[in-house]
Structures are given as C-alpha cells and as structure tokens.
Design a protein around this motif. Structure first.
Motif, PDB file in Angstrom:
ATOM      1  N   CYS A  97       0.793  -1.244   0.000  1.00 37.87           N
ATOM      2  CA  CYS A  97       0.000   0.000   0.000  1.00 37.87           C
ATOM      3  C   CYS A  97       0.815   1.279   0.000  1.00 37.87           C
ATOM      4  N   GLY A  98       2.126   1.203   0.346  1.00 41.24           N
ATOM      5  CA  GLY A  98       2.881   2.454   0.445  1.00 41.24           C
ATOM      6  C   GLY A  98       2.191   3.385   1.425  1.00 41.24           C
ATOM      7  N   LYS A  99       2.094   4.657   1.051  1.00 45.81           N
ATOM      8  CA  LYS A  99       1.334   5.615   1.875  1.00 45.81           C
ATOM      9  C   LYS A  99       0.208   6.211   1.012  1.00 45.81           C
ATOM     10  N   ASP A 108       6.580  -8.322   5.214  1.00 48.55           N
ATOM     11  CA  ASP A 108       6.581  -8.900   3.869  1.00 48.55           C
ATOM     12  C   ASP A 108       5.207  -9.490   3.547  1.00 48.55           C
ATOM     13  N   PHE A 109       4.568  -8.960   2.527  1.00 48.86           N
ATOM     14  CA  PHE A 109       3.254  -9.435   2.076  1.00 48.86           C
ATOM     15  C   PHE A 109       3.213 -10.966   1.950  1.00 48.86           C
ATOM     16  N   PHE A 110       4.342 -11.547   1.497  1.00 52.89           N
ATOM     17  CA  PHE A 110       4.351 -12.991   1.242  1.00 52.89           C
ATOM     18  C   PHE A 110       4.263 -13.813   2.527  1.00 52.89           C
ATOM     19  N   GLU A 111       4.419 -13.131   3.671  1.00 52.47           N
ATOM     20  CA  GLU A 111       4.311 -13.801   4.977  1.00 52.47           C
ATOM     21  C   GLU A 111       2.947 -13.544   5.625  1.00 52.47           C
TER      22      GLU A 111
END
Ligand SMILES: C[S@@+](CC[C@H](N)C(=O)[O-])C[C@H]1O[C@@H](n2cnc3c(N)ncnc32)[C@H](O)[C@@H]1O
Length: 218
Positions: free
Chosen positions: A46-48, A105-108
């Motif tokens: 998402c960043g900011k 980390d999204f992948f986690e």
C-alpha cells in the motif's frame, strides 16, 4: 525485487509512484464492485497511498500491507494520526482510525489478517513485482483473500524493450495467465496515459496504457 530495494527507495524518498491525489480508475470503478460500506478492504503493497483515505471515506475499514515502516509511519503522520502498535508474528501492525497496516513482507501475511475483507484494491502492487514474482503474488492473493471478495486491479502496459521496471509491464494476457484459473477476469477500462505520465517518456516510453480489471472468484 528484494525487500532492501524498496526500503532503500523509501529511505531516499525515491517514490515517484506515490500519487498526490486519489487514483482516477478507483474513483471511476470502485462502485462497480458493490463492496458494502462498513466492510474491510485490503490494499496490498500500500505504500502511503491516498487511495486508502478515499476508501476509508467510502465507509471502509482499510487493511494495508507494506514492507517499509517509514512509509507506514508517514501515512499515519500525514493524517495526523498516532497509531497503536502491536506485534503479530513477523509483522508490526499499526492501527488508528479506520486504518490497520501490516508492516512486513506481504508474502508472509496470514490469511487470518484478512478474514473480514470484502474487497481488494491493487494499484502498483502486482506491477511493482517482476514477472517471476507476479506468479507468487497472485498465488498468495488467492490464498489469503476471502473467496467472496472482488478485486479491482490497475495495471500498466508498455513495450518492455523501451523500459525496464518497476513498474513492470503487465499485459492483459499476463493478467489472464496469472488469475484465470481461479478468477473470472473482466477488463473494464483501458486508457492511453502517455501524456499524463511524462516521467515515463523521459525513461524512453513512447506508449503507455493503464487498464483496470475486476476479478471475482470462480
Ligand atoms: C510501486 S509502490 C506502490 C505503493 C502504493 N500501492 C501506491 O499506489 O502508491 C510498491 C510498494 O510495495 C511495497 N512492497 C514491495 N514489496 C513488498 C512486499 N513483499 N511486502 C510488502 N510491501 C512491499 C514497497 O515498499 C512500495 O511501497
């Protein structure tokens, strides 16, 4: 793309992907998904992004996932919010008002984090990743997003010989390759955006299309 790459981009504030306004295709098409107000929405990588603010204004609670703590802290600070912080496994979760951002980390990401999610908005998430990681990303999305939640995905398409990513060109055929097995993939909008993205012309592009897709689980 290694985590260090993105953390360094945030440290050096090389965040040309960040937009100073809401994304036009989100405003144009979010309503098509019919995600009820009051439900949770997931914004991966998402960043900011200000798009989270617009989604919250539509009455959604926003769950984000972002590698860079700097980005997450900036998001809350820019809203004048001081988040509560908790630890969930390898994630630091920061929440305030309608926002809960999983920093890591999204992948986690555990599926449980998204158990109440009723819709997904992906802008500059899939396309931030090189093609070999996009396959893993799509599999992870299918694994953790509830089957009832539709997704709005924004992609960019350009001649890969003219520029290297990120953002990575993600042609329509690639979107279908990644998602067709599990999702009904519907292209809803495609616009020539070369003129509104002059920095890409400076990087060598002569044409650039931005497309929106709505995905629903089969
Ligand atoms: C191109 S930016 C887009 C940000 C946002 N979606 C927007 O529209 O402004 C990609 C973002 O994904 C984050 N990111 C990259 N890999 C990630 C990962 N594996 N897990 C979580 N965030 C990641 C980066 O730090 C960066 O903020």
């Amino acid at each position: 793309m290694e985590p260090g790459f993105w953390r360094s981009r945030w440290q050096k504030q090389e965040i040309g992907f960040h937009q100073a306004d809401y994304h036009g295709l989100l405003l144009a098409h979010w309503a098509d998904l019919k995600v009820p107000s009051g439900t949770d929405v997931f914004v991966p990588l998402c960043g900011k992004s200000l798009d989270m603010v617009w989604l919250a204004e539509q009455g959604h609670r926003v769950v984000g996932a972002e590698l860079s703590e700097l980005a997450v802290d900036a998001f809350f600070a820019e809203r004048g919010l001081v988040p509560d912080t908790r630890t969930e496994g390898v994630f630091t979760v920061k929440s305030a008002g309608p926002y809960e951002i999983w920093c890591g980390d999204f992948f986690e990401m555990p599926a449980d984090a998204l158990r109440n999610v009723a819709g997904v908005f992906d802008r500059a998430a899939l396309i931030a990743l090189p093609p070999d990681m996009q396959q893993r990303y799509a599999e992870k999305i299918a694994e953790i997003v509830p089957a009832t939640a539709p997704m709005l995905i924004i992609t960019l398409e350009y001649d890969a010989a003219q520029m290297s990513g990120p953002p990575f060109t993600t042609p329509r055929a690639q979107v279908h390759n990644l998602y067709d097995a599990k999702f009904d993939v519907r292209e809803i909008d495609c616009r020539d955006v070369m003129e509104t993205h002059p920095h890409f012309a400076a990087r060598g592009l002569t044409s650039l299309e931005e497309c929106a897709f709505v995905l629903r689980r089969r």
